[in-house]
Design a protein around this motif. Sequence first.
Motif, mmCIF file in Angstrom:
data_model
loop_
_atom_site.group_PDB
_atom_site.id
_atom_site.type_symbol
_atom_site.label_atom_id
_atom_site.label_comp_id
_atom_site.label_asym_id
_atom_site.label_seq_id
_atom_site.Cartn_x
_atom_site.Cartn_y
_atom_site.Cartn_z
ATOM 1 N N PHE A 118 1.074 -0.914 0.002
ATOM 2 C CA PHE A 118 0.101 0.061 -0.064
ATOM 3 C C PHE A 118 0.791 1.179 0.387
ATOM 4 C CE2 PHE A 118 -3.126 -2.924 2.082
ATOM 5 C CZ PHE A 118 -4.101 -2.998 1.211
ATOM 6 N N ILE A 119 -0.044 2.022 -1.018
ATOM 7 C CA ILE A 119 1.156 3.874 -0.863
ATOM 8 C C ILE A 119 -0.210 5.072 -0.671
ATOM 9 C CG2 ILE A 119 0.966 3.920 -3.190
ATOM 10 C CD1 ILE A 119 4.066 5.728 -2.547
ATOM 11 N N LEU A 120 0.223 5.503 0.204
ATOM 12 C CA LEU A 120 -1.395 6.803 0.214
ATOM 13 C C LEU A 120 0.559 7.366 -0.003
ATOM 14 C CD1 LEU A 120 -1.870 4.787 2.532
ATOM 15 C CD2 LEU A 120 -2.619 6.778 3.572
ATOM 16 N N LEU A 121 -0.749 8.615 -1.089
ATOM 17 C CA LEU A 121 -0.389 9.441 -2.426
ATOM 18 C C LEU A 121 -1.024 10.920 -1.533
ATOM 19 C CD1 LEU A 121 1.152 7.468 -5.318
ATOM 20 C CD2 LEU A 121 2.784 9.013 -3.846
ATOM 21 N N GLY A 122 -0.404 11.906 -1.922
ATOM 22 C CA GLY A 122 -1.028 12.794 -2.310
ATOM 23 C C GLY A 122 -1.109 14.137 -0.934
ATOM 24 N N LEU A 130 -5.991 13.131 -1.609
ATOM 25 C CA LEU A 130 -4.947 11.481 -1.217
ATOM 26 C C LEU A 130 -5.603 10.661 -2.409
ATOM 27 C CD1 LEU A 130 -4.017 9.708 1.224
ATOM 28 C CD2 LEU A 130 -6.311 9.726 2.075
ATOM 29 N N THR A 131 -4.982 9.947 -2.412
ATOM 30 C CA THR A 131 -4.776 8.433 -3.320
ATOM 31 C C THR A 131 -3.989 7.049 -2.391
ATOM 32 O OG1 THR A 131 -5.628 7.690 -5.259
ATOM 33 C CG2 THR A 131 -3.398 9.028 -5.266
ATOM 34 N N MET A 132 -5.013 6.200 -2.095
ATOM 35 C CA MET A 132 -4.481 5.209 -1.791
ATOM 36 C C MET A 132 -3.818 4.277 -2.627
ATOM 37 S SD MET A 132 -4.364 2.728 1.927
ATOM 38 C CE MET A 132 -6.687 2.820 1.444
ATOM 39 N N ARG A 133 -3.538 3.488 -3.432
ATOM 40 C CA ARG A 133 -2.644 2.456 -3.827
ATOM 41 C C ARG A 133 -2.278 1.295 -3.756
ATOM 42 N NH1 ARG A 133 0.208 5.815 -8.912
ATOM 43 N NH2 ARG A 133 -1.935 7.281 -9.380
ATOM 44 N N MET A 134 -2.773 0.303 -4.438
ATOM 45 C CA MET A 134 -2.741 -1.584 -3.860
ATOM 46 C C MET A 134 -2.336 -2.262 -4.469
ATOM 47 S SD MET A 134 -5.436 -3.624 -2.068
ATOM 48 C CE MET A 134 -5.819 -4.739 -3.765
ATOM 49 N N LEU A 135 -1.131 -2.850 -4.654
ATOM 50 C CA LEU A 135 -0.202 -4.225 -5.164
ATOM 51 C C LEU A 135 -0.529 -5.378 -4.219
ATOM 52 C CD1 LEU A 135 0.833 -5.664 -7.608
ATOM 53 C CD2 LEU A 135 2.933 -4.799 -7.301
ATOM 54 N N ALA A 136 -1.103 -6.047 -5.294
ATOM 55 C CA ALA A 136 -1.961 -7.519 -3.962
ATOM 56 C C ALA A 136 -0.782 -8.512 -5.558
ATOM 57 C CB ALA A 136 -3.939 -8.349 -4.081
#
Length: 396
Positions: free
Chosen positions: A159-163, A355-361
């Motif tokens: 997870f990475i939170l960006l913004g 804010l946006t949150m991105r996820m790599l599973a």
Amino acid sequence: IIFSEAFFGSLMMSLRIAMLATAAVMAAVHVLHPPLASHHPGSFLENDECLRAISAVAVYENRFEDRLAHKAFNAALARTEEEFEELMAQQRENGTMYGCIYAMGWVSEVFAGLRRQWHEYRRLPYDLNAGYVAVFDHDVIDAFAARRGITMARVLYQFILLGSHVHAFMVEQLPNRLGYRVYQANRGAFGVQGWLLRSSPEELSQAFDKGLLMLPNELYMGFDLRLRNFSDSKVSLAHLEDFEKYFPQNTALLPYLRFVRDYNKTAAIENFRRAWSQFGQGQVLSWERFLRTFLIPLSNLTEGIRALGTTNPVPYPEDLYDTWTSLFGCPDPWAFPGMPTNAMQSFFGIKPTRLTMRMLARVVPMHPNCSVNANVLIEAATGLAPPAHSRGHAGG
């Protein structure tokens, strides 16, 4: 977004990685995990090879400051997974700092291996084309619920939170529905070694004295430099008496500046303890506990921050501030209870971003080559090759 005064915790880490990556596109694991102390909430599955491997690499974690940039550079050069692995085998890491994004990069490498990361790093880190997807609000709960049926493998969630608010962390879903582990670090607060520390809360003071926990000195220096530069050195964090005279448009920031000035060992340990006692120490959380204490608060946090918007400044809610600290082990450097949501951006002349949150599973085998992958990292950090019996290709 570029901050010339950038000394700002986790946000600086992501900016440094992005800048390095953009410019670029231009010892054996014999360390045994210390025995469990008497205080150990949750289940630790202490014989897990991967947890032991990560604990061994964490001793060198500050060396991996530029490893993500090195991966981006070598992945762009490589034509195959094997070639990427060969290029990275020649890479030596000589960094001096650790942080959230660096930690996510090397911890995921222990599980997945370099070959499986080639596809991710062929593009700029965290790009949606690199496999990351945007998850909003309650989407994060759905993402975990949808993968609960995967029982014969591990699932890694990056997870990475960006913004305007930035952080990165990783969650491991263990096979056979054994539960979930959270891995994270925070620049200017703690590293993975501190996060996995198994001790009583009373012993955290000793961990601080050993440098496993720390104060956000870069945050302090960043503010201090800005104040001095724009007041002809008449104002500093140590001397805020004339702040309103030199910064009349930023008076709402004054309570936060005092907080940064007065932040001390006691406060740092207590903020760390709030997250570490619930999610750290390598403990395994059941689905029910993980959902209740981590996922739902994370969902509410991101939803709450996004609802604040970026155009009309409003006082930052105390509950969001407290949730951030209880999840991530240190205060959000870009927020403070009651401070207008645009105060920091106004002070530094930065346009607010939502804010946006991105996820790599990523699914990896039940028994990945964690020790082999950890050996690659330790060799990169120390220059010492592992013995022949522990070698193998770095992969999941």
